[in-house]
Scaffold this active site. Sequence first.
Site, PDB file in Angstrom:
ATOM      1  N   CYS A  88      -4.080  18.675   1.857  1.00  0.00           N
ATOM      2  CA  CYS A  88      -2.840  18.897   1.109  1.00  0.00           C
ATOM      3  C   CYS A  88      -1.954  19.943   1.742  1.00  0.00           C
ATOM      4  CB  CYS A  88      -3.177  19.386  -0.302  1.00  0.00           C
ATOM      5  SG  CYS A  88      -4.416  18.423  -1.150  1.00  0.00           S
ATOM      6  N   GLY A 117      -1.433  15.071   3.806  1.00  0.00           N
ATOM      7  CA  GLY A 117      -0.401  14.618   2.884  1.00  0.00           C
ATOM      8  C   GLY A 117       0.550  15.774   2.622  1.00  0.00           C
ATOM      9  N   ASN A 294       1.143  18.889  -3.715  1.00  0.00           N
ATOM     10  CA  ASN A 294       0.670  17.876  -2.773  1.00  0.00           C
ATOM     11  C   ASN A 294       0.940  16.482  -3.357  1.00  0.00           C
ATOM     12  OD1 ASN A 294      -1.411  18.074  -4.812  1.00  0.00           O
ATOM     13  ND2 ASN A 294      -2.733  16.952  -3.417  1.00  0.00           N
ATOM     14  N   PRO A 295       0.713  15.401  -2.617  1.00  0.00           N
ATOM     15  CA  PRO A 295       1.153  14.070  -3.073  1.00  0.00           C
ATOM     16  C   PRO A 295       0.603  13.606  -4.414  1.00  0.00           C
ATOM     17  CG  PRO A 295       0.780  14.006  -0.737  1.00  0.00           C
ATOM     18  CD  PRO A 295       0.314  15.355  -1.188  1.00  0.00           C
ATOM     19  N   CYS A 296      -0.596  14.003  -4.780  1.00  0.00           N
ATOM     20  CA  CYS A 296      -1.136  13.541  -6.075  1.00  0.00           C
ATOM     21  C   CYS A 296      -1.058  14.570  -7.171  1.00  0.00           C
ATOM     22  CB  CYS A 296      -2.571  13.069  -5.879  1.00  0.00           C
ATOM     23  SG  CYS A 296      -2.659  11.532  -4.960  1.00  0.00           S
ATOM     24  N   GLU A 298      -2.437  17.613  -7.764  1.00  0.00           N
ATOM     25  CA  GLU A 298      -3.485  18.506  -8.248  1.00  0.00           C
ATOM     26  C   GLU A 298      -3.427  19.898  -7.632  1.00  0.00           C
ATOM     27  OE1 GLU A 298      -5.540  16.258  -4.828  1.00  0.00           O
ATOM     28  OE2 GLU A 298      -3.957  15.935  -6.301  1.00  0.00           O
ATOM     29  N   PRO A 460      -7.741  13.090  -7.446  1.00  0.00           N
ATOM     30  CA  PRO A 460      -7.977  11.708  -7.881  1.00  0.00           C
ATOM     31  C   PRO A 460      -9.251  11.100  -7.308  1.00  0.00           C
ATOM     32  CG  PRO A 460      -6.183  11.800  -6.299  1.00  0.00           C
ATOM     33  CD  PRO A 460      -6.489  13.214  -6.671  1.00  0.00           C
ATOM     34  N   THR A 461      -9.666  11.517  -6.125  1.00  0.00           N
ATOM     35  CA  THR A 461     -10.939  11.146  -5.481  1.00  0.00           C
ATOM     36  C   THR A 461     -11.187   9.642  -5.415  1.00  0.00           C
ATOM     37  OG1 THR A 461     -12.358  11.213  -7.474  1.00  0.00           O
ATOM     38  CG2 THR A 461     -11.960  13.305  -6.338  1.00  0.00           C
ATOM     39  N   GLY A 462     -10.142   8.832  -5.347  1.00  0.00           N
ATOM     40  CA  GLY A 462     -10.354   7.389  -5.352  1.00  0.00           C
ATOM     41  C   GLY A 462     -11.215   6.899  -4.207  1.00  0.00           C
ATOM     42  N   THR A 463     -10.921   7.352  -2.989  1.00  0.00           N
ATOM     43  CA  THR A 463     -11.644   6.850  -1.829  1.00  0.00           C
ATOM     44  C   THR A 463     -13.050   7.428  -1.734  1.00  0.00           C
ATOM     45  OG1 THR A 463      -9.491   6.833  -0.727  1.00  0.00           O
ATOM     46  CG2 THR A 463     -11.413   6.380   0.617  1.00  0.00           C
ATOM     47  N   ILE A 464     -13.188   8.744  -1.926  1.00  0.00           N
ATOM     48  CA  ILE A 464     -14.523   9.317  -1.793  1.00  0.00           C
ATOM     49  C   ILE A 464     -15.429   8.897  -2.946  1.00  0.00           C
ATOM     50  CG2 ILE A 464     -13.835  11.237  -0.327  1.00  0.00           C
ATOM     51  CD1 ILE A 464     -13.930  13.056  -2.788  1.00  0.00           C
TER      52      ILE A 464
END
Length: 607
Positions: A88, A117, A294-296, A298, A460-464
């Site tokens: 970030c 990002g 940062n982009p999301c 948090e 968001p941790t979508g990928t991990i």
Amino acid sequence: MSDDPFTAAISRDIWDTRYRYRDDAGEHDRSIRDTWRRVAEGAASVEGMASADWARRFYRILDDFRFLPGGRIFAGTGTCHEVTLFNCFVMGVIEDSMDGIFEALKEGALTMQQGGGVGYDFSTLRPKGVRGRRVGGIASGPVSFMRIWDAMCATLLSTGARRGAMMATLRCDHPDIELFIDAKRQPGELRHFNLSVQVTDAFMEAVEADAEWPLVFPDAGLPASEPGLGTVERVWTGQREPVSCRVLKVVRARALWDRIMQATYQYAEPGVLFVDRINDMNNLHWCERITATNPCGEVPLPPYGACNLGSVNLTRFVQAPFSAQAGLDWEGLRQTTAMAVRLLDNIIDLSRFPLPQQQAVERGNRRIGLGLTGLADTLIMLGLSYGEAGARELAARVMETICHTAYRTSIELAAEKGAFPLFEAEPYLASRFVRALPENIRQGIAAQGIRNSHLTAIAPTGTISLLANNVSSGLEPVFDFHYRRKVLQLDGSYREYELEDFALRTWRDLHGDEPLPGAFVDARSLPPDAHLQMQAALQPHVDNAISKTINVPALYPLDAFKGIYRKAWKLGLKGCTTFRPNPVTGEVLSAPEKQASHCCSIEREAD
């Protein structure tokens, strides 16, 4: 019993396409265990003579996906790639000149090229239609320049660079705020940006009172001939003290708020940042002012700020799931949290930075963002329904444990390695978040200092989370227990997978086809207020911020939708983002080629 850490095919694919270390010499990571070992040894390399011991300790928390460092750490640590290990960044203040704008564009390109990002506040750019002070040209406004950033990001992606993610913010009193609100009405417009409006307490109070709201810009950036409706004092982006601003337009605050609400109701953007709350709760309130994230969302950051992220995977601490004896391994949670703080702190010294300004800011404050993932699956395995008070109480206790353990560990690190360079005991201890910490933590800070200015964030941790065998992401409820998802491959094609939620798979392994308990609830079956209340339950233990998307049914009434944001402000949240299925953005997890970019998409996350 299989020795393979992967129980979901998509997880192996995510590792292979995003995190496996390969170069021209071939594949260096033969398995995910090699990746864990590479990251552990890399993070421990700054520990001097004790590096081998710390590498073993770090490996233990990475093993079995107990701790999930941010994707940049997974992908870059211990490799020869010239990349940043930070997820970030917020970029510097954009100077309102052609030189300044394109210098900021170049800095953003260099940062994204290395995998970061980025977030920007475009409020410093003159509004559309205003004549320039020096060359007499007519300003095209912030939104027009955002299109240049969007094209730059698309160009980088076309060269094979890591997928880009950007956040753009604009003040709620900028004269172009209405253009900003409407900027993504057309599908495909600014598709590499998330947008958020910086909303002040004064604006929300004006909305409550249905008062007039002046749209202004600093006098110093306007020609003397530009007509105005008087002046007001404002602390503008890039300034520490109020400056004289010319009123260029006056609108009804409630009408402007309704316009924001209509836009996000219809096409999911812009989000809202409660910027006064962000600054009031900032541990470094005395030396920085934040206007972007940062982009999301948090991690709110100052100009050139950076943050590296990591998440504790709560599902690995559930004992005796789906039984009367189900519970959490609290001691294991504390031990993993403490080790994760040290690992993330080491990354600060290990990482490259795209720009020297970023290195100076990050090594001055040593911000980290430790959070959680797998919360919803954990609640299900403990027999708790996401929308009920008991689930919120347990979640709050978990986040409090992570927070207090992280602060205690950072105090110990300060005693061992020194406090962060910008640390000043008196103003730091006076910050609102730190004042709410237990007295023994405050006493420790007073006596030893603290290694990191900020310690917690929920990403968001979508990928991990997909990597960790498809556990539920962040603090989000389970999106769906069965669904299909496409994953971008190295050759640019997509591969589709049938996904089964981790908690459901665990239930089936233990109980076969027995009927599911009532705790199995998904995001779309929960009322929006349940999402909001969970975010509010965890926010007191998060010194950065929380990435949370509140799912709203397509037929949800607009007036009730507006109420979500008003309640978010009154609950003390730092921001609010919703998603309602609509013709512009479609479904969050629909096929990539049919959806516009959104902060929840793994094609957008900077993790």
